[in-house]
Design a protein around this motif. Sequence first.
Motif, short mmCIF file in Angstrom:
data_model
loop_
_atom_site.label_atom_id
_atom_site.label_comp_id
_atom_site.label_asym_id
_atom_site.label_seq_id
_atom_site.Cartn_x
_atom_site.Cartn_y
_atom_site.Cartn_z
N UNK A 40 -97.06 -40.67 64.90
CA UNK A 40 -97.85 -40.83 66.13
C UNK A 40 -98.24 -39.47 66.69
N UNK A 41 -97.29 -38.56 66.75
CA UNK A 41 -97.52 -37.25 67.37
C UNK A 41 -98.27 -36.30 66.44
N UNK A 42 -97.94 -36.32 65.15
CA UNK A 42 -98.58 -35.43 64.18
C UNK A 42 -99.14 -36.25 63.03
N UNK A 43 -100.38 -36.69 63.11
CA UNK A 43 -100.95 -37.49 62.02
C UNK A 43 -101.11 -36.69 60.74
N UNK A 44 -101.33 -37.39 59.64
CA UNK A 44 -101.56 -36.81 58.31
C UNK A 44 -100.33 -36.09 57.75
N UNK A 45 -99.15 -36.54 58.12
CA UNK A 45 -97.94 -35.97 57.55
C UNK A 45 -97.47 -36.89 56.42
N UNK A 46 -97.00 -36.28 55.33
CA UNK A 46 -96.61 -37.06 54.17
C UNK A 46 -95.12 -36.98 53.89
N UNK A 47 -94.73 -37.43 52.73
CA UNK A 47 -93.32 -37.45 52.35
C UNK A 47 -92.75 -36.04 52.32
N UNK A 48 -93.51 -35.09 51.78
CA UNK A 48 -93.04 -33.71 51.70
C UNK A 48 -92.76 -33.11 53.07
N UNK A 49 -93.61 -33.40 54.03
CA UNK A 49 -93.39 -32.90 55.39
C UNK A 49 -92.15 -33.51 56.02
N UNK A 50 -91.92 -34.80 55.76
CA UNK A 50 -90.72 -35.44 56.28
C UNK A 50 -89.47 -34.93 55.59
N UNK A 51 -89.57 -34.63 54.30
CA UNK A 51 -88.41 -34.07 53.59
C UNK A 51 -87.99 -32.74 54.23
N UNK A 52 -89.00 -31.96 54.59
CA UNK A 52 -88.72 -30.67 55.23
C UNK A 52 -88.15 -30.88 56.63
N UNK A 53 -88.72 -31.82 57.38
CA UNK A 53 -88.30 -32.06 58.75
C UNK A 53 -86.87 -32.58 58.83
N UNK A 54 -86.50 -33.48 57.93
CA UNK A 54 -85.17 -34.07 57.97
C UNK A 54 -84.16 -33.31 57.11
N UNK A 55 -84.58 -32.21 56.51
CA UNK A 55 -83.66 -31.38 55.73
C UNK A 55 -82.67 -30.67 56.63
#
Length: 164
Positions: free
Chosen positions: A74-89
Amino acid sequence: RAPGHPATAMSAKTVKDVPAAAFVKEYAAHLKRSGKIELPPWVDLVKTSVAKELAPYDPDWYYIRAASIARHVYIRPDVGVGGFKKRFGSKYRRGTRAMHHRDAAGGHIRHMLQQLEAIKVIRKSDKGGRRITPDGQRDLDRIASKVVLAGESKEEDEDEDEDE
């Protein structure tokens, strides 16, 4: 409409207006209550990262992570699996050697994104990654306004306790 009008207060609250922790907790409870997200059979066995030693202790961790992913899209559109992997790392502890960042596992993140797509909260973007759908935005904003109203009623209760 006037600033004190109830419809104005209700419609003006979005996901960006509420604290992240309160929103994620409430949306995770909503996802669990609705029963639309199907838990995979491995949910109680899987580690969330190479850097972790054990699976999460919280039995509702899957719903909490899915709610956090929906809020982030919702806050940052166009984020993919790689971005989430980095965020939750997290940091990888290597004993006496220096710590390094390790990405989170991608399988459960991908599964959550697919589940959120199935219930039409998010969709695949033309640019890559995921975007929030209009129905998903409406759903998340409704939960956000519910969090705000719950916070206001809690503050009123505290004010009444102080007056006594």
